[in-house]
Scaffold this motif. Structure first.
Motif, PDB file in Angstrom:
ATOM      1  N   GLN A 134       0.071  10.868 -13.035  1.00  0.00           N
ATOM      2  CA  GLN A 134      -1.292  10.408 -12.806  1.00  0.00           C
ATOM      3  C   GLN A 134      -2.124  10.345 -14.089  1.00  0.00           C
ATOM      4  O   GLN A 134      -3.129   9.658 -14.134  1.00  0.00           O
ATOM      5  CB  GLN A 134      -1.986  11.331 -11.799  1.00  0.00           C
ATOM      6  CG  GLN A 134      -1.389  11.184 -10.418  1.00  0.00           C
ATOM      7  CD  GLN A 134      -1.668  12.379  -9.540  1.00  0.00           C
ATOM      8  OE1 GLN A 134      -2.335  13.321  -9.941  1.00  0.00           O
ATOM      9  NE2 GLN A 134      -1.160  12.343  -8.324  1.00  0.00           N
ATOM     10  N   PHE A 166       2.373   1.781  -3.355  1.00  0.00           N
ATOM     11  CA  PHE A 166       1.350   2.324  -4.257  1.00  0.00           C
ATOM     12  C   PHE A 166       1.223   3.835  -4.062  1.00  0.00           C
ATOM     13  O   PHE A 166       1.246   4.609  -5.019  1.00  0.00           O
ATOM     14  CB  PHE A 166      -0.014   1.667  -4.019  1.00  0.00           C
ATOM     15  CG  PHE A 166      -1.148   2.407  -4.691  1.00  0.00           C
ATOM     16  CD1 PHE A 166      -1.344   2.279  -6.062  1.00  0.00           C
ATOM     17  CD2 PHE A 166      -1.970   3.250  -3.966  1.00  0.00           C
ATOM     18  CE1 PHE A 166      -2.362   2.979  -6.693  1.00  0.00           C
ATOM     19  CE2 PHE A 166      -2.992   3.955  -4.596  1.00  0.00           C
ATOM     20  CZ  PHE A 166      -3.185   3.810  -5.961  1.00  0.00           C
ATOM     21  N   ALA A 167       1.095   4.263  -2.804  1.00  0.00           N
ATOM     22  CA  ALA A 167       0.909   5.687  -2.503  1.00  0.00           C
ATOM     23  C   ALA A 167       2.101   6.505  -2.992  1.00  0.00           C
ATOM     24  O   ALA A 167       1.935   7.571  -3.585  1.00  0.00           O
ATOM     25  CB  ALA A 167       0.702   5.885  -1.006  1.00  0.00           C
ATOM     26  N   PHE A 185       1.451  13.795  -1.921  1.00  0.00           N
ATOM     27  CA  PHE A 185       0.375  13.482  -0.985  1.00  0.00           C
ATOM     28  C   PHE A 185       0.863  12.497   0.071  1.00  0.00           C
ATOM     29  O   PHE A 185       0.591  12.648   1.257  1.00  0.00           O
ATOM     30  CB  PHE A 185      -0.834  12.899  -1.724  1.00  0.00           C
ATOM     31  CG  PHE A 185      -1.937  12.454  -0.811  1.00  0.00           C
ATOM     32  CD1 PHE A 185      -2.843  13.367  -0.307  1.00  0.00           C
ATOM     33  CD2 PHE A 185      -2.047  11.123  -0.427  1.00  0.00           C
ATOM     34  CE1 PHE A 185      -3.842  12.963   0.553  1.00  0.00           C
ATOM     35  CE2 PHE A 185      -3.043  10.716   0.433  1.00  0.00           C
ATOM     36  CZ  PHE A 185      -3.947  11.641   0.923  1.00  0.00           C
ATOM     37  N   THR A 215       4.155   5.723  -5.350  1.00  0.00           N
ATOM     38  CA  THR A 215       4.221   5.694  -6.811  1.00  0.00           C
ATOM     39  C   THR A 215       3.197   6.642  -7.424  1.00  0.00           C
ATOM     40  O   THR A 215       3.496   7.389  -8.336  1.00  0.00           O
ATOM     41  CB  THR A 215       3.963   4.264  -7.336  1.00  0.00           C
ATOM     42  OG1 THR A 215       4.833   3.375  -6.655  1.00  0.00           O
ATOM     43  CG2 THR A 215       4.228   4.168  -8.821  1.00  0.00           C
ATOM     44  N   PHE A 216       2.001   6.616  -6.886  1.00  0.00           N
ATOM     45  CA  PHE A 216       0.918   7.410  -7.490  1.00  0.00           C
ATOM     46  C   PHE A 216       1.079   8.905  -7.204  1.00  0.00           C
ATOM     47  O   PHE A 216       0.852   9.742  -8.071  1.00  0.00           O
ATOM     48  CB  PHE A 216      -0.436   6.931  -6.968  1.00  0.00           C
ATOM     49  CG  PHE A 216      -1.596   7.697  -7.555  1.00  0.00           C
ATOM     50  CD1 PHE A 216      -1.958   7.518  -8.874  1.00  0.00           C
ATOM     51  CD2 PHE A 216      -2.298   8.611  -6.788  1.00  0.00           C
ATOM     52  CE1 PHE A 216      -3.005   8.227  -9.421  1.00  0.00           C
ATOM     53  CE2 PHE A 216      -3.352   9.330  -7.332  1.00  0.00           C
ATOM     54  CZ  PHE A 216      -3.707   9.135  -8.650  1.00  0.00           C
ATOM     55  N   ASP A 217       1.438   9.251  -5.994  1.00  0.00           N
ATOM     56  CA  ASP A 217       1.480  10.660  -5.624  1.00  0.00           C
ATOM     57  C   ASP A 217       2.415  10.858  -4.434  1.00  0.00           C
ATOM     58  O   ASP A 217       1.999  10.766  -3.283  1.00  0.00           O
ATOM     59  CB  ASP A 217       0.057  11.119  -5.275  1.00  0.00           C
ATOM     60  CG  ASP A 217      -0.032  12.636  -5.188  1.00  0.00           C
ATOM     61  OD1 ASP A 217       1.013  13.279  -5.028  1.00  0.00           O
ATOM     62  OD2 ASP A 217      -1.157  13.154  -5.281  1.00  0.00           O
ATOM     63  N   ASN A 244       0.812  -1.216   0.000  1.00  0.00           N
ATOM     64  CA  ASN A 244       0.000   0.000   0.000  1.00  0.00           C
ATOM     65  C   ASN A 244       0.840   1.257   0.000  1.00  0.00           C
ATOM     66  O   ASN A 244       0.500   2.264  -0.628  1.00  0.00           O
ATOM     67  CB  ASN A 244      -0.936   0.023   1.211  1.00  0.00           C
ATOM     68  CG  ASN A 244      -2.111  -0.901   1.012  1.00  0.00           C
ATOM     69  OD1 ASN A 244      -2.577  -1.057  -0.108  1.00  0.00           O
ATOM     70  ND2 ASN A 244      -2.578  -1.523   2.077  1.00  0.00           N
ATOM     71  N   LYS A 245       1.932   1.215   0.736  1.00  0.00           N
ATOM     72  CA  LYS A 245       2.788   2.397   0.795  1.00  0.00           C
ATOM     73  C   LYS A 245       3.501   2.629  -0.529  1.00  0.00           C
ATOM     74  O   LYS A 245       3.626   3.758  -0.982  1.00  0.00           O
ATOM     75  CB  LYS A 245       3.791   2.259   1.935  1.00  0.00           C
ATOM     76  CG  LYS A 245       3.169   2.796   3.206  1.00  0.00           C
ATOM     77  CD  LYS A 245       3.643   2.136   4.435  1.00  0.00           C
ATOM     78  CE  LYS A 245       2.691   2.488   5.556  1.00  0.00           C
ATOM     79  NZ  LYS A 245       2.741   1.541   6.634  1.00  0.00           N
ATOM     80  N   PHE A 270      -2.049   6.699 -15.234  1.00  0.00           N
ATOM     81  CA  PHE A 270      -1.740   5.718 -14.196  1.00  0.00           C
ATOM     82  C   PHE A 270      -2.889   4.719 -14.064  1.00  0.00           C
ATOM     83  O   PHE A 270      -4.038   5.113 -13.897  1.00  0.00           O
ATOM     84  CB  PHE A 270      -1.566   6.460 -12.863  1.00  0.00           C
ATOM     85  CG  PHE A 270      -0.839   5.657 -11.814  1.00  0.00           C
ATOM     86  CD1 PHE A 270       0.502   5.851 -11.589  1.00  0.00           C
ATOM     87  CD2 PHE A 270      -1.513   4.723 -11.037  1.00  0.00           C
ATOM     88  CE1 PHE A 270       1.175   5.130 -10.615  1.00  0.00           C
ATOM     89  CE2 PHE A 270      -0.853   3.991 -10.070  1.00  0.00           C
ATOM     90  CZ  PHE A 270       0.506   4.203  -9.856  1.00  0.00           C
TER      91      PHE A 270
END
Lengths: 272, 235
Positions: free
Chosen positions: B80, A158-159, A166, A161-163, A155-156, B83
């Motif tokens: 994003q 993912f976070a 944030f 990688t995505f943003d 999960n971390k 993504f």
């Protein structure tokens, strides 16, 4: 035909190749998802060149390549992430400089040392059929560590990688996870070089996720599909290489490319 | 009660003064707009508020929340755009600050996410891929994620830049709903007209002058008058 293919697996070297290949394919597929989506694909390529340089120097000095290459490539991975962030030379240019220099230094050292036992070709393009039981054990242990860490921090990662912005605002130590990612990639690349060679290992990282994201809509399915595609590419490439007596590394790349093209075309057709 | 109080905040970058002795407070339930031209230190202030950077001097005091519980909505980045992640996966990542050692999300967080998605009318989008959404839908997803991470305070960085007028209007509706529920909202914006219309308080960061006060006071201040007239002349 099938009998002919299976007859190969009665040999130890073939079974070792199969085990190593499966482990590496799984690790590469997992890490590839984060690296490609974060726009770090080139890092995998750069690291494999550094791995080649380090292995060549280790061989020239009479050390076991793996034990020298892993720490050096981890350091290189760490530096490459830094370079990407804040430096005057832009990330892609910096990686190109590092990879070509490492390749040149490695090759020169190998030539100068005059060690005829160094088979440059096998380091460039891989030699999965010459692996030993020790290689299999090391690969299995390291791959297992990569898979477990990836799952625990799923999960971390993912976070991050995505943003990244944030994630760090909510208190995730993004720097630490980027470093983790770099270390895992470094280990995977060095271990995977055995099978794919320095020049081809990055394709194992990049192709599965690119292929999967043609058709998958969410992150979890991209990971699952990448794993399946990666394992399929490897197995198909291996069979391909047995039947046509070609290099397994190159065969895996050619299969990967074909699968990617099929998925791309299919995604275009089904969209319409 | 001020939930965030900023006192004498100063930030220098290698001798360059970016924020000079800044003072303001955010009261519970307030909507604060932070306006100012590019380079006036808005981004620096955001990073300081979120604790991503240390101040050269001065303090930021939090009452009842900690800095990881500000629901932050950053500007969308290029990664994003294509993504492959579902709306649900993105929103759930807002709970990371509450499950620091757990590799999985808890049931109660999943339920809370569903409630917030319903509130923002994006529940029906939950299995859609983020990259297939419209600009306005994407912003609502990111707002929802910020709400998951928030403990009553939101910090939105230029939330309306990429939106068409209709989507902007919808976004303002969502914000006024949140305000009605007592959520404190801090918005970074360059749109002074909207700031005056929708904000309770305005913080204007200028290179030479800084203003902090209610929107009403801002309209009658020197700097406010100047900005509002300039804003009109652009339209």
């Amino acid at each position: 035909m099938i009998k002919y293919i299976f007859s190969f697996f009665q040999y130890d070297f073939m079974r070792y190749a199969l085990i190593i290949g499966l482990f590496i394919s799984v690790c590469c597929a997992l890490l590839g998802v984060s690296l490609v989506l974060k726009r770090f694909s080139m890092i995998g390529d750069g690291l494999s060149h550094v791995g080649f340089g380090a292995s060549a120097i280790a061989l020239a000095l009479g050390f076991a390549p793996l034990y020298v290459a892993i720490p050096i490539v981890i350091i290189a991975a760490f530096l490459m992430l830094r370079i990407n962030k804040n430096s005057k030379i832009k990330g892609d240019a910096a990686i190109a400089i590092v990879s070509s220099s490492a390749l040149a230094i490695g090759y020169t050292v190998a030539k100068l040392s005059g060690n005829v036992n160094i088979d440059i070709g096998s380091y460039m393009f891989g030699s999965i059929y010459t692996v030993t039981l020790e290689d299999v054990i090391i690969t299995a242990v390291l791959s297992f560590a990569v898979i477990v860490l990836y799952a625990v921090f799923y999960n971390k990662l993912f976070a991050v990688t995505f943003d990244e912005e944030f994630a760090s605002a909510t208190g995730v130590k993004t720097e630490a996870y980027n470093t983790l990612l770099a270390c895992l990639t470094a280990v995977t690349v060095v271990v995977g070089m055995r099978m794919m060679g320095a020049l081809l290992i990055s394709s194992l990282i990049i192709f599965p996720v690119l292929t999967a994201s043609r058709v998958c809509k969410n992150y979890r399915s991209v990971i699952t599909a990448s794993l399946i595609i990666s394992v399929f590419n490897f197995l198909a490439g291996l069979v391909f290489s047995i039947v046509l007596n070609t290099s397994p590394g190159s065969s895996v790349v050619i299969v990967s490319l074909s699968v990617f093209v099929v998925f791309t075309v299919a995604s275009k057709i089904f969209k319409k | 009660m001020a939930i965030i109080a900023v006192e004498n905040l100063t930030k220098r970058f290698s001798g360059n003064l970016v924020l000079d002795n800044l003072n303001f407070a955010v009261e519970k339930g307030d909507t604060l707009y932070i306006v100012g031209e590019n380079g006036s230190g808005k981004t620096t202030l955001v990073k300081l508020l979120l604790g991503l950077m240390d101040a050269s001097s001065g303090k930021i005091k939090f009452d009842g929340i900690n800095k990881n519980q500000i629901g932050y909505m950053p500007q969308q980045n290029e990664i994003q755009a294509d993504f492959p992640a579902s709306v649900n996966e993105i929103i759930m990542s807002g709970f990371l600050n509450r499950a620091s050692f757990m590799p999985f999300y808890k049931k109660e967080h999943k339920n809370e996410a569903v409630q917030l998605m319903e509130k923002l009318h994006i529940y029906s989008l939950r299995d859609r891929s983020f990259r297939s959404l419209s600009g306005g839908q994407k912003q609502r997803v990111l707002l929802c994620r910020a709400l998951c991470a928030a403990n009553g305070v939101l910090l939105l960085d230029e939330p309306l830049t990429a939106l068409d007028p209709l989507a902007s209007a919808e976004f303002y509706d969502v914000l006024s709903d949140l305000k009605a529920q007592g959520v404190t909202v801090i918005i970074i914006s360059h749109d002074v007209q909207c700031a005056v219309k929708y904000g309770d308080k305005i913080l204007h960061l200028g290179r030479n002058d800084t203003f902090f006060g209610t929107s009403h006071e801002y309209c009658h201040s020197e700097i406010g008058k100047r900005m509002l007239v300039e804003g009109h002349s652009h339209d």
